[in-house]
Motif scaffolding. Structure first.
Motif, short mmCIF file in Angstrom:
data_model
loop_
_atom_site.label_atom_id
_atom_site.label_comp_id
_atom_site.label_asym_id
_atom_site.label_seq_id
_atom_site.Cartn_x
_atom_site.Cartn_y
_atom_site.Cartn_z
N ASP A 1 -4.04 15.76 10.52
CA ASP A 1 -4.92 14.75 9.92
C ASP A 1 -4.38 14.23 8.58
O ASP A 1 -5.15 13.95 7.66
N GLU A 2 -3.08 14.07 8.47
CA GLU A 2 -2.48 13.57 7.23
C GLU A 2 -2.95 12.15 6.89
O GLU A 2 -2.96 11.78 5.72
N LEU A 3 -3.34 11.39 7.91
CA LEU A 3 -3.79 10.02 7.63
C LEU A 3 -5.08 10.01 6.82
O LEU A 3 -5.29 9.12 6.00
N LYS A 4 -5.93 10.99 7.02
CA LYS A 4 -7.15 11.08 6.20
C LYS A 4 -6.79 11.22 4.72
O LYS A 4 -7.38 10.58 3.85
N ALA B 1 -4.63 -6.34 17.50
CA ALA B 1 -5.92 -5.74 17.80
C ALA B 1 -6.51 -5.25 16.48
O ALA B 1 -5.90 -4.43 15.79
N VAL B 2 -7.67 -5.75 16.12
CA VAL B 2 -8.34 -5.37 14.87
C VAL B 2 -9.53 -4.50 15.22
O VAL B 2 -10.42 -4.91 15.97
N PHE B 3 -9.54 -3.27 14.67
CA PHE B 3 -10.63 -2.32 14.90
C PHE B 3 -11.46 -2.24 13.62
O PHE B 3 -11.06 -1.56 12.68
N PRO B 4 -12.59 -2.93 13.57
CA PRO B 4 -13.42 -2.86 12.36
C PRO B 4 -13.93 -1.43 12.13
O PRO B 4 -14.38 -0.77 13.05
N THR B 5 -13.81 -0.98 10.90
CA THR B 5 -14.28 0.35 10.52
C THR B 5 -14.49 0.37 9.01
O THR B 5 -14.25 -0.61 8.33
N SER B 6 -14.88 1.50 8.48
CA SER B 6 -15.03 1.63 7.03
C SER B 6 -14.07 2.70 6.53
O SER B 6 -13.63 3.57 7.28
N LEU B 7 -13.77 2.64 5.25
CA LEU B 7 -12.89 3.63 4.64
C LEU B 7 -13.49 5.02 4.78
O LEU B 7 -12.80 5.99 5.06
N ALA B 8 -14.80 5.13 4.66
CA ALA B 8 -15.47 6.41 4.79
C ALA B 8 -15.24 7.02 6.19
O ALA B 8 -15.10 8.22 6.34
N THR B 9 -15.20 6.17 7.21
CA THR B 9 -14.97 6.64 8.56
C THR B 9 -13.56 7.23 8.71
O THR B 9 -13.35 8.21 9.42
N LEU B 10 -12.61 6.64 8.01
CA LEU B 10 -11.21 7.08 8.11
C LEU B 10 -10.96 8.38 7.35
O LEU B 10 -10.01 9.09 7.64
N MET B 11 -11.79 8.67 6.37
CA MET B 11 -11.58 9.86 5.56
C MET B 11 -12.45 10.97 6.09
O MET B 11 -12.37 12.06 5.88
N TYR C 1 3.32 4.92 8.72
CA TYR C 1 1.97 4.36 8.65
C TYR C 1 1.76 3.85 7.24
O TYR C 1 2.03 4.55 6.27
N LEU C 2 1.27 2.63 7.13
CA LEU C 2 0.99 2.04 5.83
C LEU C 2 -0.50 1.76 5.73
O LEU C 2 -1.07 1.06 6.59
N ALA C 3 -1.15 2.31 4.72
CA ALA C 3 -2.54 2.00 4.39
C ALA C 3 -2.47 0.97 3.27
O ALA C 3 -1.93 1.27 2.20
N GLY C 4 -2.94 -0.25 3.52
CA GLY C 4 -2.75 -1.27 2.50
C GLY C 4 -3.68 -2.46 2.62
O GLY C 4 -4.61 -2.47 3.42
N VAL C 5 -3.39 -3.47 1.81
CA VAL C 5 -4.12 -4.73 1.79
C VAL C 5 -3.12 -5.87 1.89
O VAL C 5 -1.93 -5.69 1.61
N MET C 6 -3.61 -7.06 2.27
CA MET C 6 -2.75 -8.24 2.33
C MET C 6 -2.38 -8.68 0.92
O MET C 6 -3.25 -8.85 0.07
N GLY D 1 0.80 -1.21 0.00
CA GLY D 1 0.00 0.00 0.00
C GLY D 1 0.83 1.25 0.00
O GLY D 1 1.98 1.25 -0.43
N LEU D 2 0.26 2.32 0.50
CA LEU D 2 0.90 3.63 0.53
C LEU D 2 1.39 3.94 1.93
O LEU D 2 0.67 3.73 2.91
N LYS D 3 2.62 4.47 2.01
CA LYS D 3 3.24 4.77 3.30
C LYS D 3 3.38 6.28 3.49
O LYS D 3 3.59 7.03 2.55
N LEU D 4 3.28 6.67 4.76
CA LEU D 4 3.48 8.07 5.15
C LEU D 4 4.25 8.10 6.46
O LEU D 4 3.95 7.33 7.37
N ARG D 5 5.24 8.98 6.56
CA ARG D 5 5.92 9.26 7.84
C ARG D 5 5.22 10.48 8.41
O ARG D 5 5.16 11.53 7.76
N THR D 6 4.68 10.36 9.62
CA THR D 6 3.83 11.43 10.14
C THR D 6 3.78 11.42 11.67
O THR D 6 4.16 10.45 12.31
#
Length: 107
Positions: free
Chosen positions: A29-32, A97-107, A70-75, A19-24
């Motif tokens: 709110d750069e993760l959004k 620890a897995v926190f179920p959420t949606s992409l919309a929630t993160l943005m 931080y890496l936003a990605g998939v397996m 996925g995409l990586k960011l140093r932050t």
């Protein structure tokens, strides 16, 4: 951002994330923005991903600066490579620890 659900503790074997990586420090709110960019490129991962379930992973935390990678990605499926401009992280087997959420929630 809305409140997080209770995490599920899961034991996972070794796996790779692509996925995409960011140093932050995520002070602005750069993760959004990272998740927005990831969402725009997620289709590029369809042919190489185990599933399109997305993961956010943290590494290299600098306690003094309050920064982390931080890496936003998939397996990633075994033997596959990430598309150009994306990174691959090897994630070790352990409990997570897995926190179920949606992409919309993160943005």
């Amino acid at each position: 951002m809305s409140s997080l659900q209770q995490p599920e503790i899961v034991n996972r074997p070794d796996f790779k994330l692509a996925g995409l990586k960011l140093r932050t420090g995520n002070e602005k709110d750069e993760l959004k923005e990272l998740w927005r960019k990831f969402g725009e490129r997620a289709n590029e991962l369809r042919s190489v991903a185990e599933t399109l379930d997305a993961y956010g992973a943290i590494d290299n935390f600098d306690e003094e600066k309050g920064e982390f990678d931080y890496l936003a990605g998939v397996m990633l499926r075994d033997g596959e490579e990430a598309p150009d401009g994306m990174e691959v992280w090897q994630v070790l087997a352990q409990n997570y620890a897995v926190f179920p959420t949606s992409l919309a929630t993160l943005m």
